[in-house]
Scaffold this active site. Structure first.
Site, PDB file in Angstrom:
ATOM      1  NE  ARG A 164       6.642  12.291  29.794  1.00 44.95           N
ATOM      2  CZ  ARG A 164       5.876  11.712  28.874  1.00 44.95           C
ATOM      3  NH1 ARG A 164       4.988  10.811  29.245  1.00 44.95           N
ATOM      4  NH2 ARG A 164       5.980  12.041  27.606  1.00 44.95           N
ATOM      5  CG  ASP A 193       4.244  15.429  28.556  1.00 44.73           C
ATOM      6  OD1 ASP A 193       4.904  16.163  29.323  1.00 44.73           O
ATOM      7  OD2 ASP A 193       4.320  15.503  27.315  1.00 44.73           O
ATOM      8  CB  CYS A 232       9.847  11.243  27.755  1.00 41.49           C
ATOM      9  SG  CYS A 232      10.800  12.765  27.762  1.00 41.49           S
TER      10      CYS A 232
END
Length: 164
Positions: free
Chosen positions: A20, A131, A14
């Site tokens: 994440r 996100d 990420c």
């Protein structure tokens, strides 16, 4: 020769490697252990940006993961590096920006390894893992829902020998 003595290695990616990708790292690691695959699957995570080097996952990511039985506490943020493209068999990104950035860094001979994590979802129908950093609790729960689904699909393909 690959530095790992196991048949398969997955890197989760990420932006900053604190929400994440460490969540996906921890979930895949946990699910692999539950299936007895901990000796045949290496899981790692990294960020496309070097925003938080050496930092643990975001406290909210850890808290939501812990509520579902996943421990992220020993993970630390790092930036993706050239060796990752050689080292890992599969590089799974969380969104379109991470896909573009990772592909731009990736040597042409390894581009086939770079894919979106959500390609492996069995139930969820979302193109990316959004996100959650600037949002509330629901965002972290959505990340976990998508990551769990995708990890189940990924492990099914790994166990079935469909990923090379």
């Amino acid at each position: 020769m690959k530095p790992y003595s196991v048949p398969y290695s997955v890197l989760m990616v990420c932006m900053g490697n604190i929400c994440r990708s460490p969540t996906a790292h921890g979930v895949l690691r946990h699910k692999a252990q539950a299936l007895g695959l901990q000796d045949t699957l290496v899981v790692d995570s990294a960020g496309t940006h070097n925003y938080h080097p050496g930092s643990p996952p975001d406290a909210r990511s850890q808290a939501h993961a812990r509520m579902r039985g996943y421990d992220l506490s020993n993970l630390r943020a790092r930036q993706i590096e050239d060796a990752d493209f050689e080292r890992h068999d599969l590089i799974l990104v969380m969104d379109w920006d991470n896909l573009a950035l990772t592909e731009a860094l990736c040597p042409p001979q390894h581009r086939r390894k770079v894919r979106r994590l959500t390609e492996f979802c069995l139930v969820q129908d979302k193109p990316v893992v959004p996100d959650p950093y600037y949002g509330g609790a629901n965002g972290f729960e959505e990340v976990l829902d998508l990551v769990e689904d995708a990890c189940d699909g990924l492990l099914g393909q790994i166990k079935g020998g469909r990923l090379k």
